[in-house]
Design a protein around this motif. Structure first.
Motif, short mmCIF file in Angstrom:
data_model
loop_
_atom_site.label_atom_id
_atom_site.label_comp_id
_atom_site.label_asym_id
_atom_site.label_seq_id
_atom_site.Cartn_x
_atom_site.Cartn_y
_atom_site.Cartn_z
N GLN A 120 -70.29 -45.87 33.44
CA GLN A 120 -69.36 -46.87 33.96
C GLN A 120 -68.08 -46.92 33.11
OE1 GLN A 120 -71.05 -50.76 34.54
NE2 GLN A 120 -69.19 -51.56 35.44
N HIS A 171 -65.81 -43.99 34.07
CA HIS A 171 -65.15 -44.15 35.37
C HIS A 171 -64.18 -45.33 35.40
CE1 HIS A 171 -67.27 -40.78 36.79
NE2 HIS A 171 -68.45 -41.35 36.73
N THR A 172 -64.41 -46.30 34.55
CA THR A 172 -63.45 -47.41 34.43
C THR A 172 -62.14 -46.91 33.86
OG1 THR A 172 -65.18 -49.07 34.19
CG2 THR A 172 -63.01 -49.64 33.31
N ALA A 180 -60.95 -45.69 38.02
CA ALA A 180 -60.51 -47.08 38.20
C ALA A 180 -59.13 -47.31 37.58
CB ALA A 180 -61.54 -48.05 37.63
N ASN A 187 -60.28 -52.26 39.73
CA ASN A 187 -61.39 -51.78 38.91
C ASN A 187 -62.65 -51.61 39.75
OD1 ASN A 187 -60.17 -51.42 36.39
ND2 ASN A 187 -60.40 -53.57 35.87
N LYS A 188 -62.92 -52.58 40.60
CA LYS A 188 -64.13 -52.53 41.42
C LYS A 188 -64.07 -51.40 42.45
CE LYS A 188 -65.99 -56.20 39.52
NZ LYS A 188 -67.23 -56.17 38.75
N LEU A 237 -64.53 -47.99 40.68
CA LEU A 237 -65.94 -47.68 40.40
C LEU A 237 -66.68 -47.36 41.70
CD1 LEU A 237 -66.73 -50.31 37.64
CD2 LEU A 237 -66.52 -47.83 37.36
N GLN A 287 -66.08 -43.85 42.80
CA GLN A 287 -66.83 -42.85 42.05
C GLN A 287 -68.31 -42.84 42.44
OE1 GLN A 287 -65.21 -40.59 39.92
NE2 GLN A 287 -67.14 -39.61 40.43
N TYR A 327 -74.32 -41.53 39.27
CA TYR A 327 -75.01 -42.76 39.66
C TYR A 327 -76.34 -42.45 40.35
CZ TYR A 327 -71.02 -45.45 38.13
OH TYR A 327 -70.05 -46.01 37.35
N LEU A 347 -69.98 -53.51 44.54
CA LEU A 347 -68.64 -53.36 43.95
C LEU A 347 -67.55 -53.66 44.97
CD1 LEU A 347 -69.34 -50.17 41.83
CD2 LEU A 347 -68.63 -52.39 40.91
#
Length: 134
Positions: A14, A17-18, A22, A51-52, A55, A58, A88, A104
């Protein structure tokens, strides 16, 4: 790097990917909002949204890599698995990954609720991110 690293967990994935996917979306969304004269509160909501969806994008990409064909994707399917990349689905399984993507997107859309219909294009984009087939 998440390839061939057995100790990479969900928190590390996470984080990556943030600050990758993101972050790109955050720059686009927040720059647009700032140029439109958004307040600090509006920018914070836009940042949460971006941001959401970053994520979620991804997670959806990881799901597509194991569920879609090369023809559907327009790129080589299964390359994450071949590279032993942490994804994931690898960490959470396919069903839970789909749930996480939906959660998300729901959180992203909730950040924009105060804007009602004015946020419709961004809400549609959020839904598209997890319903796309490539």
């Amino acid at each position: 790097k998440c390839e061939g690293q057995p100790d990479v967990g969900i928190d590390t994935l996470q984080w990556i990917h943030t600050y990758k996917t993101a972050a790109l979306l955050k720059a686009a969304v927040c720059c647009g909002a700032a140029l439109a004269g958004a307040s600090d509160e509006d920018l914070a909501r836009c940042e949460t949204y971006a941001n959401k969806i970053g994520l979620a994008f991804q997670v959806a990409d990881d799901i597509l890599d194991v569920t879609a064909s090369t023809e559907e994707l327009g790129k080589t399917a299964g390359k994450d698995l071949d590279a032993d990349k942490t994804t994931y689905p690898k960490l959470l399984g396919l069903d839970r990954s789909r749930e996480v993507a939906r959660e998300l997107v729901d959180e992203a859309k909730a950040a924009l609720e105060p804007y009602g219909e004015r946020a419709a294009p961004l809400l549609g984009l959020a839904d598209y991110i997890i319903s796309r087939s490539n």
